[in-house]
Design an enzyme around this catalytic site. Structure first.
Site, PDB file in Angstrom:
ATOM      1  N   ASP A   1       1.363   0.295  -2.050  1.00 55.90           N
ATOM      2  CA  ASP A   1       2.517   1.053  -1.564  1.00 55.90           C
ATOM      3  C   ASP A   1       3.777   0.503  -2.230  1.00 55.90           C
ATOM      4  OD1 ASP A   1       4.600   2.298  -0.273  1.00 55.90           O
ATOM      5  OD2 ASP A   1       3.810   2.006   1.742  1.00 55.90           O
TER       6      ASP A   1
ATOM      7  N   HIS B   1      10.849  -0.647   0.525  1.00 54.72           N
ATOM      8  CA  HIS B   1      10.233  -1.881   1.006  1.00 54.72           C
ATOM      9  C   HIS B   1      10.617  -3.096   0.157  1.00 54.72           C
ATOM     10  CE1 HIS B   1       8.039   0.734   3.610  1.00 54.72           C
ATOM     11  NE2 HIS B   1       7.407   1.308   2.625  1.00 54.72           N
TER      12      HIS B   1
END
Length: 260
Positions: free
Chosen positions: A170, A175
């Protein structure tokens, strides 16, 4: 093409491979300890069932790349049904399709289903601005039942966790990049929801005297954000239900984790 036209469409089949090192990296990224030898030591390795979800990111990406929704879409929920243990390494043949597409008025919810001999995963993707196409609204949330107080515990995350988890697949910029996270209203990068969900299974398994590798069913709805380094409040019940909170507010609700 309306969002509803995607319902039931096949997204294709892929054969994906992984190594023991990939499975160990995943276990460490979701919080496995050095003494969890069945999760981090190749001589005793059992692969966490939720690792399989990292091999499926291509399926929701197909929808995104085809323009079914835009970059405002977020994952709303995840389910996982485990059929048999993942091998320590090797190849999996995965097939993917779109399930239901629900019309919530201001948004659409796309279901992406990925299946293989080892597991079935279902992603619920919440796409703001894509509702109003005249489709069915879909089921509402069940009314919260009044439960007695559950068993409390703490799920501890660590400051580098989102950066480490990115190596499992991911790579969304929210993030890791503060500029990207700021665009969604978060001043610092946030932890991946699937990482938080998997980290919670480690604590739940320990509570129950089980191995996290014995997971047979998992589900959760992503209700809030987590910042790497947060200590989260977990409440769980004997039937497998749980809720995870940050400063008292749910970050994973409607949770279920069942171990063999």
């Amino acid at each position: 093409m309306t969002p509803g036209d995607w319902a039931g469409r096949l997204l294709g089949e892929r054969t994906v491979s992984y190594t023991e090192s990939d499975a160990i990296l995943y276990a460490l990224s979701v919080g496995a300890r050095a003494d969890d030898l069945d999760l981090v030591f190749e001589d005793r390795l059992r692969v966490l069932p939720s690792f399989g979800l990292t091999l499926c990111q291509w399926a929701p990406d197909i929808l995104a790349n085809a323009g079914a929704f835009d970059n405002r879409a977020v994952q709303g929920a995840q389910t996982l049904e485990v059929h048999r243990p993942l091998p320590r390494s090797g190849e999996l043949t995965l097939s993917a399709r779109v399930g239901n597409v629900w019309d919530k008025g201001s948004a659409a919810i796309f279901e992406v289903i990925v299946e293989c001999d080892e597991f079935t995963g279902l992603w619920s993707l919440f796409a703001p601005g894509f509702g109003g196409f005249g489709g069915e609204r879909g089921p509402g949330r069940a009314v919260d039942e009044q439960r007695p107080a559950g068993t409390p515990a703490t799920v501890s995350t660590f400051p580098t966790q989102a950066a480490l988890y990115r190596l499992t697949g991911d790579r969304h910029h929210i993030h890791i990049d503060p500029e990207a996270s700021a665009r969604i209203g978060q001043p610092v990068p946030i932890l991946q929801g699937l990482c938080t969900l998997a980290a919670t299974t480690l604590v739940l398994a320990e509570q129950q005297g089980a191995s996290a590798a014995d997971l047979t069913r998992l589900q959760g709805r992503f209700s809030g954000y987590v910042v790497p380094g947060d200590d989260l409040e977990l409440e769980s019940w004997p039937d497998g239900a749980f809720e995870l909170r940050r400063d008292g507010a749910p970050v994973i609700s409607d949770g279920i984790a069942v171990f063999a």
